[in-house]
Design a protein around this motif. Structure first.
Motif, PDB file in Angstrom:
ATOM      1  N   GLN B 155       0.818  -1.223   0.000  1.00  0.00           N
ATOM      2  CA  GLN B 155       0.000   0.000   0.000  1.00  0.00           C
ATOM      3  C   GLN B 155       0.847   1.265   0.000  1.00  0.00           C
ATOM      4  O   GLN B 155       0.317   2.374  -0.033  1.00  0.00           O
ATOM      5  N   TRP B 156       2.153   1.095   0.073  1.00  0.00           N
ATOM      6  CA  TRP B 156       2.993   2.292   0.064  1.00  0.00           C
ATOM      7  C   TRP B 156       3.026   2.855  -1.354  1.00  0.00           C
ATOM      8  O   TRP B 156       2.995   2.105  -2.324  1.00  0.00           O
ATOM      9  N   GLY B 157       3.124   4.168  -1.440  1.00  0.00           N
ATOM     10  CA  GLY B 157       3.183   4.732  -2.783  1.00  0.00           C
ATOM     11  C   GLY B 157       3.441   6.221  -2.753  1.00  0.00           C
ATOM     12  O   GLY B 157       3.614   6.822  -1.689  1.00  0.00           O
ATOM     13  N   GLY B 158       3.479   6.806  -3.959  1.00  0.00           N
ATOM     14  CA  GLY B 158       3.635   8.247  -4.077  1.00  0.00           C
ATOM     15  C   GLY B 158       5.023   8.734  -3.710  1.00  0.00           C
ATOM     16  O   GLY B 158       6.021   8.033  -3.877  1.00  0.00           O
ATOM     17  N   LEU B 159       5.051   9.964  -3.200  1.00  0.00           N
ATOM     18  CA  LEU B 159       6.336  10.603  -2.899  1.00  0.00           C
ATOM     19  C   LEU B 159       7.172   9.841  -1.873  1.00  0.00           C
ATOM     20  O   LEU B 159       8.388   9.701  -2.050  1.00  0.00           O
ATOM     21  N   PRO B 160       6.556   9.318  -0.773  1.00  0.00           N
ATOM     22  CA  PRO B 160       7.390   8.567   0.181  1.00  0.00           C
ATOM     23  C   PRO B 160       8.091   7.389  -0.485  1.00  0.00           C
ATOM     24  O   PRO B 160       9.275   7.128  -0.204  1.00  0.00           O
ATOM     25  N   LEU B 161       7.412   6.704  -1.383  1.00  0.00           N
ATOM     26  CA  LEU B 161       8.040   5.562  -2.060  1.00  0.00           C
ATOM     27  C   LEU B 161       9.194   6.022  -2.948  1.00  0.00           C
ATOM     28  O   LEU B 161      10.275   5.446  -2.948  1.00  0.00           O
ATOM     29  N   THR B 162       8.958   7.104  -3.693  1.00  0.00           N
ATOM     30  CA  THR B 162      10.012   7.640  -4.542  1.00  0.00           C
ATOM     31  C   THR B 162      11.230   8.025  -3.712  1.00  0.00           C
ATOM     32  O   THR B 162      12.372   7.678  -4.043  1.00  0.00           O
ATOM     33  N   LEU B 163      10.987   8.741  -2.600  1.00  0.00           N
ATOM     34  CA  LEU B 163      12.103   9.168  -1.761  1.00  0.00           C
ATOM     35  C   LEU B 163      12.805   7.974  -1.130  1.00  0.00           C
ATOM     36  O   LEU B 163      14.031   7.934  -1.030  1.00  0.00           O
ATOM     37  N   LEU B 164      12.016   6.982  -0.723  1.00  0.00           N
ATOM     38  CA  LEU B 164      12.586   5.769  -0.131  1.00  0.00           C
ATOM     39  C   LEU B 164      13.530   5.091  -1.116  1.00  0.00           C
ATOM     40  O   LEU B 164      14.687   4.790  -0.801  1.00  0.00           O
ATOM     41  N   LEU B 165      13.025   4.862  -2.336  1.00  0.00           N
ATOM     42  CA  LEU B 165      13.850   4.214  -3.361  1.00  0.00           C
ATOM     43  C   LEU B 165      15.093   5.044  -3.651  1.00  0.00           C
ATOM     44  O   LEU B 165      16.191   4.506  -3.814  1.00  0.00           O
ATOM     45  N   ALA B 166      14.932   6.368  -3.687  1.00  0.00           N
ATOM     46  CA  ALA B 166      16.061   7.227  -4.029  1.00  0.00           C
ATOM     47  C   ALA B 166      17.083   7.271  -2.907  1.00  0.00           C
ATOM     48  O   ALA B 166      18.276   7.032  -3.136  1.00  0.00           O
ATOM     49  N   VAL B 167      16.640   7.535  -1.684  1.00  0.00           N
ATOM     50  CA  VAL B 167      17.590   7.706  -0.580  1.00  0.00           C
ATOM     51  C   VAL B 167      18.358   6.416  -0.322  1.00  0.00           C
ATOM     52  O   VAL B 167      19.585   6.405  -0.254  1.00  0.00           O
ATOM     53  N   PHE B 168      17.635   5.287  -0.201  1.00  0.00           N
ATOM     54  CA  PHE B 168      18.336   4.027   0.021  1.00  0.00           C
ATOM     55  C   PHE B 168      19.142   3.637  -1.211  1.00  0.00           C
ATOM     56  O   PHE B 168      20.240   3.093  -1.100  1.00  0.00           O
ATOM     57  N   GLY B 169      18.590   3.916  -2.382  1.00  0.00           N
ATOM     58  CA  GLY B 169      19.288   3.566  -3.614  1.00  0.00           C
ATOM     59  C   GLY B 169      20.615   4.293  -3.713  1.00  0.00           C
ATOM     60  O   GLY B 169      21.654   3.690  -3.972  1.00  0.00           O
ATOM     61  N   LEU B 170      20.609   5.609  -3.464  1.00  0.00           N
ATOM     62  CA  LEU B 170      21.835   6.385  -3.620  1.00  0.00           C
ATOM     63  C   LEU B 170      22.837   6.071  -2.521  1.00  0.00           C
ATOM     64  O   LEU B 170      24.028   5.907  -2.786  1.00  0.00           O
ATOM     65  N   THR B 171      22.349   5.947  -1.271  1.00  0.00           N
ATOM     66  CA  THR B 171      23.306   5.665  -0.194  1.00  0.00           C
ATOM     67  C   THR B 171      23.853   4.248  -0.313  1.00  0.00           C
ATOM     68  O   THR B 171      24.942   3.964   0.164  1.00  0.00           O
ATOM     69  N   GLY B 172      23.089   3.357  -0.952  1.00  0.00           N
ATOM     70  CA  GLY B 172      23.615   2.002  -1.147  1.00  0.00           C
ATOM     71  C   GLY B 172      24.567   1.942  -2.327  1.00  0.00           C
ATOM     72  O   GLY B 172      25.605   1.281  -2.288  1.00  0.00           O
ATOM     73  N   ALA B 173      24.213   2.668  -3.396  1.00  0.00           N
ATOM     74  CA  ALA B 173      24.984   2.553  -4.635  1.00  0.00           C
ATOM     75  C   ALA B 173      26.349   3.211  -4.527  1.00  0.00           C
ATOM     76  O   ALA B 173      27.327   2.713  -5.071  1.00  0.00           O
ATOM     77  N   TYR B 174      26.437   4.318  -3.786  1.00  0.00           N
ATOM     78  CA  TYR B 174      27.695   5.063  -3.779  1.00  0.00           C
ATOM     79  C   TYR B 174      28.861   4.260  -3.186  1.00  0.00           C
ATOM     80  O   TYR B 174      29.878   4.087  -3.858  1.00  0.00           O
ATOM     81  N   PRO B 175      28.709   3.729  -1.960  1.00  0.00           N
ATOM     82  CA  PRO B 175      29.817   2.929  -1.418  1.00  0.00           C
ATOM     83  C   PRO B 175      30.116   1.701  -2.270  1.00  0.00           C
ATOM     84  O   PRO B 175      31.292   1.377  -2.499  1.00  0.00           O
ATOM     85  N   LEU B 176      29.076   1.058  -2.784  1.00  0.00           N
ATOM     86  CA  LEU B 176      29.290  -0.120  -3.622  1.00  0.00           C
ATOM     87  C   LEU B 176      30.077   0.267  -4.875  1.00  0.00           C
ATOM     88  O   LEU B 176      31.001  -0.442  -5.296  1.00  0.00           O
ATOM     89  N   GLY B 177      29.711   1.412  -5.460  1.00  0.00           N
ATOM     90  CA  GLY B 177      30.415   1.890  -6.646  1.00  0.00           C
ATOM     91  C   GLY B 177      31.880   2.167  -6.355  1.00  0.00           C
ATOM     92  O   GLY B 177      32.755   1.833  -7.150  1.00  0.00           O
ATOM     93  N   VAL B 178      32.159   2.784  -5.188  1.00  0.00           N
ATOM     94  CA  VAL B 178      33.552   3.076  -4.825  1.00  0.00           C
ATOM     95  C   VAL B 178      34.330   1.769  -4.672  1.00  0.00           C
ATOM     96  O   VAL B 178      35.458   1.639  -5.168  1.00  0.00           O
TER      97      VAL B 178
END
Lengths: 255, 364
Positions: B155-178
């Motif tokens: 039932q989650w959706g909208g802006l919170p979902l977008t921000l969730l995917l973005a914040v966790f996505g970016l904080t996860g991807a950056y260290p992995l990328g390094v």
């Protein structure tokens, strides 16, 4: 300077001992059958034309370059391929580079305390006190909070010397420390090196500053084509060079 | 021989009026040569033609009331589509009465982001407060404690979902990328090959296909009865995808670090880990701030691709509103609103990156 070179047959073992050492870059035989013993407190100047292998020789001593044959023993530890604690040896051997190689993202003080804090595990406060002591010594304490990019070349090289000294090394290697400097800054760096010599630091200096060699060195080595061609006291070396190659070299750099 | 005596008064002569101040600025920036002058005039003409009609459409003749009355025969924009459906666009199918919870979660997120803007606040405590903040946000969304009803992630959706995917996505991807970049630059053959293989394989496929794989193919490999949350799977796909691009950018930064920096660090006795952490990465990452922020921004916008695996992110909730017969034909207004939200987030990121670059500049 008035002090004499350490007596031969010194009871203490040499701090650096190189025997039958060879090195190749690919097929190029850059160092050939090098033999060299350096006593504690001895100061050696290495000169020679460019490409003669003098920089490579001192870079082998702290294993920035690896030799392929022969032995190098630094402070009782032989440098081999399976050496585990190369960092320990490097910490005992200070190195000053032609292009200073300060860390541009750190302040002068941080440049100086980095090694002691992370390698020697010295508490930060103590490391900073030591750093200020050495900055004082190279006459640059007032710049401690600045970044390397804000300093002149001569100042940067003095910081680089102080950075090495903060590790309290047993030997200092200098790889053409004044070659990248403006002429008017050479003296301030040489003065620091001379005062270091007065305190009895073991020094191996690759340089073309013959004045420095005359006044400070116990021995001068002349290298050409990867070999040590001639080795003598400064007085003999400059006044009575033995080899034709040495004579030619001296005639070209001493006008 | 002449002797020059410098008179201190000569220093007080001012430059010509036309080269300083407003006049100087206009001359230098707008009418610098015939080509620039022509361009300036053309652009001015274009603005005169376009701006007033847009202002009339968007503001003067527009309707704002949630009832939507008068929208059908209005000349201007019908912002009612936004005001009437705001809660659905922002929160999706999240239960109406509980929408204060995602709202609070977003407020916490924005507060943390703003507090973190100042580098003086970067302490260990801030790291911990981020961890705590993210945990609280997750708990708020999910519920199930202190008598708060459980809201399933479907039932989650909208802006919170977008921000969730973005914040966790970016904080996860950056260290992995390094890590991947360091691996690719490593002297160890096996590590290097693995990293190259990973980076090239991920960069060789579109994000959409990764998302499809995570939602369709991946569950086939799981044992019977085991399911992994759909959002988690999309999140993993986004992280894996973005990390490959970050890795290549960071590798470029690593290559820009002079050999002498490594040698100086090694001659001090620093080991590999210390050399990378203290000397190489701080400089390399600073160099690659502009391209990595580009990647982060585009990754943020790419989160909208999760619509294809039927997650209701901000774009999908907006499109759902447009599917309603009452609001058909007002897509321009809805998309402009959506674009504004995305623009605010992206502008924040690029603005902050420029500020970081300025602050980290040490002049060498």
């Amino acid at each position: 300077m008035s002090d004499n070179p350490p007596e031969s047959g010194h009871p203490e073992a040499p701090i650096i001992e190189i025997a039958g050492m060879h090195k190749w870059f690919g097929d190029f035989h850059v160092l050939q059958d090098i033999h060299l013993k350096v006593a504690r407190g001895e100061r050696i100047v290495i000169c020679g034309p460019s490409g003669s292998g003098k920089s490579t020789l001192i870079r082998c001593i702290n294993r920035l370059e690896m030799h392929q044959r022969g032995r190098i023993i630094v402070d009782g530890i032989e440098l081999t391929n399976d050496i585990k604690n190369i960092e320990k040896i490097r910490a005992e051997v200070g190195m000053v580079f032609q292009h200073f190689n300060l860390f541009p993202h750190l302040t002068i003080l941080e440049n100086l305390t980095l090694g002691p804090i992370w390698v020697r595990k010295v508490p930060k406060k103590e490391a900073e006190e030591t750093a200020m002591y050495y900055l004082e010594k190279v006459h640059i304490a007032e710049q401690a909070r600045k970044y390397p990019g804000q300093l002149s070349g001569g100042q940067q090289q003095r910081v680089a010397i102080a950075r090495s000294l903060c590790m309290k090394p047993n030997v200092m290697l200098f790889d053409e420390p004044t070659s990248a400097l403006d002429p008017e800054m050479v003296k301030e760096v040489l003065d620091v090196m001379i005062s270091l010599a007065r305190e009895g630091m073991t020094m191996l200096v690759v340089t073309h500053e013959m004045g420095f060699a005359k006044s400070v060195a116990h021995r001068v080595l002349f290298m050409d084509y990867g070999r040590i061609v001639e080795e003598n006291t400064p007085a003999e070396f400059f006044n009575h060079p033995q080899h034709e190659r040495t004579k030619l070299f001296l005639s070209q750099i001493l006008h | 021989m002449t002797v020059h005596v410098y008179d201190s008064r000569t220093a007080e002569i001012k430059p010509p009026v036309t080269s300083v101040g407003v006049l100087g600025w206009i001359r230098k920036n707008l009418f610098d040569g015939w080509f620039n002058s022509v361009l300036t005039v053309l652009v001015l003409a274009l603005l005169v033609k376009m701006v007033p009609p847009f202002v009339r459409w968007a503001l003067l003749d527009s309707h704002w009331l949630p009832s939507g009355s008068g929208c059908q025969d209005a000349q201007g924009a019908c912002w009612s589509i936004v005001t009437a459906n705001l809660r659905f666009i922002i929160f999706g199918f999240y239960p109406h009465d509980l929408q204060w919870r995602p709202l609070l979660a977003m407020i916490i997120l924005v507060a943390l982001l703003f507090y973190s803007r100042n580098r003086k606040h970067w302490r260990y405590a801030l790291g911990w407060s981020w961890l705590a903040g993210l945990a609280v946000m997750g708990l708020l969304l999910r519920g199930g404690f202190f008598g708060m009803a459980v809201v399933e992630s479907t039932q989650w959706g909208g802006l919170p979902l977008t921000l969730l995917l973005a914040v966790f996505g970016l904080t996860g991807a950056y260290p992995l990328g390094v890590l991947l970049a360091l691996g690719r630059a490593s002297r160890m053959r096996a590590v290097k090959t693995l990293c190259i293989l990973y980076i090239e394989m991920i960069r060789g496929v579109p994000l959409i296909s990764l998302l499809f794989m995570s939602s369709v193919v991946f569950p086939l490999f799981l044992p019977e009865g085991v399911t992994v949350n759909k959002i988690l799977r999309a999140q993993a796909a986004i992280i894996l995808f973005t990390a490959a691009y970050i890795a290549e950018v960071v590798r470029g930064g690593l290559q820009a670090i002079a050999r002498g920096q490594y040698e100086a660090a090694e001659s001090l006795g620093l080991n590999y880990y210390q050399t990378m952490r203290l000397i190489v990465l701080p400089q390399a990452l600073k160099i690659v701030i502009p391209p990595s922020v580009s990647i982060l921004i585009s990754a943020f916008k790419d989160t909208s691709l999760v619509v294809i695996i039927a997650l209701y992110d901000l774009l999908k909730t907006t499109k759902s509103v447009l599917a309603d017969p009452r609001w058909m034909g007002f897509s321009a207004e809805a998309y402009i609103f959506l674009a504004l939200i995305y623009f605010c987030c992206c502008y924040f990121m690029s603005n902050y990156s420029r500020r970081l670059e300025r602050e980290l500049d040490t002049g060498l």
